[in-house]
Design an enzyme around this catalytic site. Sequence first.
Site, short mmCIF file in Angstrom:
data_model
loop_
_atom_site.label_atom_id
_atom_site.label_comp_id
_atom_site.label_asym_id
_atom_site.label_seq_id
_atom_site.Cartn_x
_atom_site.Cartn_y
_atom_site.Cartn_z
N GLY A 254 0.82 -1.20 0.00
CA GLY A 254 0.00 0.00 0.00
C GLY A 254 0.86 1.26 0.00
N CYS A 283 5.65 -5.34 1.40
CA CYS A 283 5.78 -3.89 1.21
C CYS A 283 5.24 -3.13 2.42
CB CYS A 283 5.09 -3.47 -0.10
SG CYS A 283 5.54 -1.81 -0.64
N HIS A 367 8.38 -6.97 -3.94
CA HIS A 367 7.11 -7.48 -4.47
C HIS A 367 7.33 -8.84 -5.15
CE1 HIS A 367 4.11 -4.20 -3.97
NE2 HIS A 367 5.22 -3.50 -3.76
N GLU A 369 5.26 -10.96 -6.09
CA GLU A 369 4.25 -11.29 -7.12
C GLU A 369 4.63 -10.75 -8.48
OE1 GLU A 369 3.42 -7.12 -6.48
OE2 GLU A 369 3.93 -8.73 -5.09
#
Length: 401
Positions: A254, A283, A367, A369
């Site tokens: 976020g 994150c 990250h 992903e």
Amino acid sequence: MAEMTPAWATEKPTALLVLTDGTVIEGRGLGATGSAVAEVCFNTALTGYQEILTDPSYAGQIVTFTFPHIGNIGTNGEDIEDLNPAARAGAVGAVFKADVTNPSNYRAAGHLDQWLKKRGIVALSGIDTRALTALIREKGMPNAVIAHAPDGVFDLDDLKRRAAAWSGLIGLDLAKEVTSGQSSVWRETPWAWNEGFGEQAEPSLHVVAIDYGVKRNILRLLAGLGAKVTVVPASTGSEEILAMRPDGIFLSNGPGDPEATGDYAVPVIQDLLKTDIPVFGICLGHQMLALALGGKTAKMHQGHHGANHPVKDHTTGKVEIVSMNHGFAVDADSLPAGVEETHVSLFDGSNCGIALTGRPVFSVQHHPEASPGPQDSHYLFRRFVNLIREKRGEELLAERA
């Protein structure tokens, strides 16, 4: 005789980037008209501009792309990362070196300029992005106003005042601006060549994802490993989360200052840590976990934004190339006893991961992903699922398939 255009005629700028120190950078406008005040950062990824601009972690920021050619593969409805595109959670501005060309890609469904207009993103092109990047590296990420007026008429004094007056991201809780409005169940699984996205039909475990600005591909990877994923708003209380009887809890990425979001998020996480439920953060979720464990966070000079960052995993001794997007970082020296540093940036030595000793709790700054970025860190999702399977006495998955 036809009137001749003077050789010295110059093109009137239709977009400006006005920095907080009064610096004015002129360019050609595209995307939405109007203006936006935000922090300017640079992203070094060569691909994935749509995923970058729709990452909710970029709320309150203007993204300068260091790769010169942006937009040449067009846009499509699959390469977005915010949960609700109508809410336009993501970057408010974009800066490109080259003008955007017509798309040339079999997946293209539209032109980047039109897509930027629909998203409300103000953009400009035709500037020296290397010089702007060098400025950010030297002086840090500046606050600025990005403005686009097709007629080239600007109130420069007003733009300078707005840039100088904006307080910036420190102390700003942006998670509340980008989080889900209500709880929902996520079932979409990762994209496959020539097939598109799949759907989770028979989940074998339940993960509650606290949405501080979550990206779609995080949820897809969890669903792809057999999870029913319940996404809840950032302000959801611990009692409500535990009443859902989760097998695992995920703390999402976020935007904004982690300490500001921590005012309401940290007490919830501390309650959840009193259970033995496995916890995984990414994150901002990583920073929230560190704060909940007694650590501190700090604003970075230029941040980490790109898809080519080397990170070492101390748990395996391996180095992976990862995708990053953060302007705040966990202070490793502030971590208390019982919290180990698991990952570290090989660019600047900053913290990129922690784990709670003897407990099924860990998080990473980068990250895993991707979207965009390399998939070197996909194993972390299997590591999380294995914590759940181990607790249930089930056979573990291979971390790297």
